[in-house]
Design an enzyme around this catalytic site. Structure first.
Site, PDB file in Angstrom:
ATOM      1  N   SER A 133       0.860  -1.302   0.210  1.00  0.00           N
ATOM      2  CA  SER A 133      -0.030   0.106  -0.004  1.00  0.00           C
ATOM      3  C   SER A 133       0.964   1.282   0.033  1.00  0.00           C
ATOM      4  CB  SER A 133      -0.820   0.114   1.252  1.00  0.00           C
ATOM      5  OG  SER A 133      -1.594   1.208   1.475  1.00  0.00           O
ATOM      6  N   TYR A 146      -2.916  -0.441  10.579  1.00  0.00           N
ATOM      7  CA  TYR A 146      -2.833  -0.644   8.961  1.00  0.00           C
ATOM      8  C   TYR A 146      -1.290  -0.067   8.844  1.00  0.00           C
ATOM      9  CZ  TYR A 146      -3.773  -1.548   4.175  1.00  0.00           C
ATOM     10  OH  TYR A 146      -3.762  -1.617   2.928  1.00  0.00           O
TER      11      TYR A 146
END
Length: 275
Positions: A133, A146
């Site tokens: 990501s 995250y």
């Protein structure tokens, strides 16, 4: 003969789109999902689909055996994709919620990858693709769990690439920014499960977070469809020497560049504007 590809997290979004399109292109795709009902749905579409829960050691190893039964023992490409986001300020985040984030987003990936490597070494080839990501490159507020899992994945994958350098195996990272999926919907559920919004000093900003997570339309103009990830995945599959990293979406390109050139405090000022 076209490659055999094992993909995790195929119930929706990137995993499902990639499984469907690669299957249509003639690859031997084994999709995996955590929930039996999602497995049944994909099987009804004509896809090879197995149950594989990254939070469960037995499920991981049973999933590999089921995959090999379908492919005749080969796993040419592993696309680690299954993950979720746990929103909330770190000071409000229960340690158990952080453990769960890492269990799915890192530890399960490790256990699956560790089990697949000997298969690939024995067959003399293989590619491991990690779906990371932009939040593995830069951090944003209220995404600490995250962020941490993806920063850890980046370090894990860089190390794995070095350690496999003397083998015929290749390791690549795909680093998307915003992609259309059920990610926000699932993140909202995790927020409500673990974060005491009423008792937090971040309450006003949390309402903005919930508003963002509750939207059904793309959260910003840079959001792309899941097939934006299919393109680099196909490049990796088809390449004899795939690149270590593939940026996807404009925000990843921008923040990847800014991280290299800006002083930390300047970059912090830009990132601080995010919710």
């Amino acid at each position: 003969m076209k490659e055999t590809i094992l993909i995790t997290g195929c119930s929706s979004g990137i995993g499902r789109l990639c499984a469907e399109k690669l299957h249509e292109a003639g690859y031997t795709v084994v999709a995996s999902c955590r929930k039996p009902e999602d497995v049944a749905t994909l099987q009804q579409q004509g896809l090879n689909c197995i149950q594989l829960d990254l939070d469960d050691t037995d499920s991981i190893h049973q999933g590999i055996e089921a995959c090999q039964a379908i492919t005749g023992g080969r796993i040419d490409v592993l696309f680690n994709n299954a993950a979720y986001g746990q929103p909330g300020a770190l000071e409000d985040l229960p340690t158990q919620a952080l453990r769960q984030q890492f269990e799915t987003n890192l530890f399960g990936w490790h256990e699956l990858t560790q089990a697949v490597i000997p298969i690939m070494l024995k067959q003399g080839s293989g590619k491991i693709v990690q779906n990371s990501s932009v939040l593995g490159l830069v951090a944003m507020k209220y995404r600490g769990a995250y962020n941490a899992s993806k920063f850890a994945l980046e370090g894990y994958t860089d190390t794995l690439r070095l350690e496999l350098r003397d083998t015929p195996l290749h390791v690549s990272l795909i680093e998307p920014g915003p992609i259309e999926s059920h990610f926000r919907e699932n993140a909202k559920l995790k927020f409500e499960q673990h974060i005491d919004m009423a008792g937090s000093r971040h309450h006003p900003n949390y309402q903005k977070t919930l508003d963002r997570l509750g939207k059904t339309s793309p959260s910003n103009k840079f959001t792309l469809a899941p097939d934006a990830v299919l393109k680099p995945l196909l490049s990796i599959i088809r390449s004899e020497q795939p690149s270590p990293r593939y940026y996807v979406t404009q925000p990843t390109h921008i923040f990847g560049f800014l991280r290299r050139v800006l002083p930390v405090r300047w970059l912090d000022q830009l990132l601080n504007k995010s919710n």
